[in-house]
Scaffold this active site. Sequence first.
Site, PDB file in Angstrom:
ATOM      1  N   CYS A 239    -119.412 -57.422  57.790  1.00 21.09           N
ATOM      2  CA  CYS A 239    -118.055 -57.016  57.391  1.00 21.09           C
ATOM      3  C   CYS A 239    -117.124 -58.216  57.234  1.00 21.09           C
ATOM      4  O   CYS A 239    -117.218 -58.937  56.258  1.00 21.09           O
ATOM      5  CB  CYS A 239    -117.518 -55.951  58.346  1.00 21.09           C
ATOM      6  SG  CYS A 239    -116.133 -55.048  57.613  1.00 21.09           S
TER       7      CYS A 239
ATOM      8  N   HIS B 128    -121.604 -51.899  58.684  1.00 18.01           N
ATOM      9  CA  HIS B 128    -121.730 -52.174  60.125  1.00 18.01           C
ATOM     10  C   HIS B 128    -122.999 -51.567  60.715  1.00 18.01           C
ATOM     11  O   HIS B 128    -122.927 -50.481  61.310  1.00 18.01           O
ATOM     12  CB  HIS B 128    -120.544 -51.555  60.863  1.00 18.01           C
ATOM     13  CG  HIS B 128    -119.271 -52.292  60.698  1.00 18.01           C
ATOM     14  ND1 HIS B 128    -118.871 -53.279  61.564  1.00 18.01           N
ATOM     15  CD2 HIS B 128    -118.293 -52.176  59.771  1.00 18.01           C
ATOM     16  CE1 HIS B 128    -117.695 -53.749  61.182  1.00 18.01           C
ATOM     17  NE2 HIS B 128    -117.330 -53.099  60.097  1.00 18.01           N
TER      18      HIS B 128
ATOM     19  N   GLU C 125    -124.483 -52.264  63.458  1.00 20.70           N
ATOM     20  CA  GLU C 125    -124.385 -52.121  64.920  1.00 20.70           C
ATOM     21  C   GLU C 125    -123.676 -50.831  65.336  1.00 20.70           C
ATOM     22  O   GLU C 125    -123.960 -50.286  66.402  1.00 20.70           O
ATOM     23  CB  GLU C 125    -123.695 -53.355  65.530  1.00 20.70           C
ATOM     24  CG  GLU C 125    -122.180 -53.426  65.401  1.00 20.70           C
ATOM     25  CD  GLU C 125    -121.662 -53.598  63.979  1.00 20.70           C
ATOM     26  OE1 GLU C 125    -122.445 -54.014  63.102  1.00 20.70           O
ATOM     27  OE2 GLU C 125    -120.475 -53.314  63.748  1.00 20.70           O
TER      28      GLU C 125
END
Length: 308
Positions: free
Chosen positions: A121, A231, A233
């Site tokens: 990001c 993202h 994660e």
Amino acid sequence: MRFLILVLTVPAVYCVEWTRVPNDWPVIGVLIQEFGPPNISYIPSSYVKFVEAAGARVVPIHINRDGAYYQKILPQLNGVLFPGGSVGIENSGYAIAGRVIFEYALRANQRGEYFPLWGTCNGFEMLSFLAIDENVLTPCNAMNDPRPLKLTPYAKTSRLFGGLESDLLSHLTKENTTANFHEYCLTMTNFTKYGISQYYDPLSTNHDIDGLEYISSMEAKHYPFYAVQFHPEKNVFEWVNREGHSNIPHTEGAIEVAQFFARFFIDEARKSNHRMPSDIFERESIYNFQAEYTGHKSVFMQTYFFNE
Ligand SMILES: *[C@@H]1O[C@H](CO)[C@@H](O)[C@H](O)[C@H]1NC(C)=O
Ligand SMILES: *[C@@H]1O[C@H](CO)[C@@H](O)[C@H](O)[C@H]1NC(C)=O
Ligand SMILES: *[C@@H]1O[C@H](CO)[C@@H](O)[C@H](O)[C@H]1NC(C)=O
């Protein structure tokens, strides 16, 4: 321009070096980012867990330190992750440290020391800036917007996606498995027009909520540098479910996708034979810090805070 000079005059020779490893004790630097109040900075725990769950340990890289700090710590790490967030990509503490790390990574790889970088990001956006020393992002509307990836023709022969198995390919390209939370986009037009295309291959695109097509992942042509606008994660580790933050995918496919990216990056780090002496690791590692529960007041379930 900087990237141009270094890339074109001195090709990376890492392919020779990394055949001598793997290093099964990888240590990843995760760059800290400043936060609103003065001298408070942070790393969302999800990035630390992302790295740890793929078989590596984490050392936070501090911001606002002098050059000697970075020159000492970087040769002891096996790669660096630039987390997402919301700071400037040109002059923030994160960006200033990011440039030092980027320039170190270029030179290390040129010397034959495999040294991967991963940008997520805000990290993706910063790597696009560092490639040409110019911010060519455009405002866009991609908050809380999970999407499948549309792979480009480069994906098939890329390092990142070249070996995708069919199940994973399907999760990645047919399901809403990539969590987008960004308000700036790198369009193919600017990617080409400003010459980022000389250094990176665009591996996938997405459309934002208003239909703007943007590059959602890229890898450097001659360096082990990878960047994703989404993202991975969050799929596994972020569960805040409030207005504006309610669409993180947690399906089985989304978890596989997230773990794929983590494992890919840590596999890259295993090709680095840098070592951190254990006394330095003990002093610098993330284990010296306590993650706080922040799910009630931020978009992160847990956060590491630092004073700098
Ligand atoms: C922030 O850190 C700087 C340098 O260490 C210091 O001069 C300043 O007083 C600090 N500010 C606050 C609000 O703590
Ligand atoms: C291209 O980059 C410029 C900044 O140099 C930006 O203002 C513009 O919105 C971008 N255009 C597109 C189509 O991405
Ligand atoms: C993905 O999300 C969009 C809304 O953003 C929805 O229209 C679409 O049906 C979803 N696709 C899948 C495969 O779930």
